[in-house]
Design an enzyme around this catalytic site. Sequence first.
Site, PDB file in Angstrom:
ATOM      1  N   CYS A   1       6.113  -1.493 -10.030  1.00 34.74           N
ATOM      2  CA  CYS A   1       6.788  -2.465  -8.639  1.00 34.74           C
ATOM      3  C   CYS A   1       8.381  -2.446  -8.952  1.00 34.74           C
ATOM      4  O   CYS A   1       8.650  -2.599 -10.027  1.00 34.74           O
ATOM      5  CB  CYS A   1       6.176  -3.740  -8.376  1.00 34.74           C
ATOM      6  SG  CYS A   1       4.606  -3.582  -7.763  1.00 34.74           S
TER       7      CYS A   1
ATOM      8  N   CYS B   1      -4.230  -0.754  -2.194  1.00 33.11           N
ATOM      9  CA  CYS B   1      -4.696   0.391  -2.529  1.00 33.11           C
ATOM     10  C   CYS B   1      -4.745   0.763  -4.122  1.00 33.11           C
ATOM     11  O   CYS B   1      -3.784   0.095  -4.742  1.00 33.11           O
ATOM     12  CB  CYS B   1      -4.267   1.374  -1.580  1.00 33.11           C
ATOM     13  SG  CYS B   1      -2.772   2.050  -2.145  1.00 33.11           S
TER      14      CYS B   1
ATOM     15  N   CYS C   1       0.852  -1.283  -0.013  1.00 31.65           N
ATOM     16  CA  CYS C   1       0.053   0.035   0.115  1.00 31.65           C
ATOM     17  C   CYS C   1       0.877   1.145   0.035  1.00 31.65           C
ATOM     18  O   CYS C   1       1.923   1.193   0.582  1.00 31.65           O
ATOM     19  CB  CYS C   1      -0.985   0.120   1.280  1.00 31.65           C
ATOM     20  SG  CYS C   1      -2.159   1.085   1.273  1.00 31.65           S
TER      21      CYS C   1
END
Length: 155
Positions: free
Chosen positions: A87, A79, A7
Site C-alpha cells: 500500500c 481481493c 481492490c
Amino acid sequence: MKILYICTHNRCRSILCEAITNASKGNLEARSAGSQPVGEVHPLSLKYLAERGFDTEGLKSQSWDEFEDYNADLVVTVCDSAAGESCPVYFGKSLKVHWGLEDPSKIEGSEQEKADAFNKTIDIIEKRVAAIAELAEKDLDKAALKEALSELGAH
C-alpha cells in the site's frame, strides 16, 4: 470512521463495499479505490446494488493515488491480489485488514447464477458493515479494533 476499500481494479467488490457502507446506519464514511483501476464500474455491480435499494450515484473506478489526503481510519483490501500489494506510504497510519471476498463478476453461467453470486457477496458485506458500525460506536483503540475485525473474518 473513515474506511477505504481497496481492490486491484476497483470495479466490483470494493464498489459494493463503498455503496453498502455509505448506506449503513452509524458514523461510517467510505470510499473505494484500486491499485490498477479499470476506469469503469462493472455494470452488474450497479444493477444488483440498485435492485437491493443502494444508491449508485457517483460510484466510479479510481486510483488509490486520489486518496492521499483522505486519512482513512481503516483500509480494507477485498481481493487477494490487492492484499499482496504494498500500500502507498500515506496509508501508514490506517489500520489495514483483508476481507478476501470472492469476485461475483467472474462468475460465468446463467443470469440466475450471476444474481446469486452478487447477492451472496452483498449479504456478506452487509453483515460485516453492520458489525463495523457497531464497533465504530465503541471507540476502540487500533489493537482492539483489529482483534474485533479478525473475529468477523478479517485478517
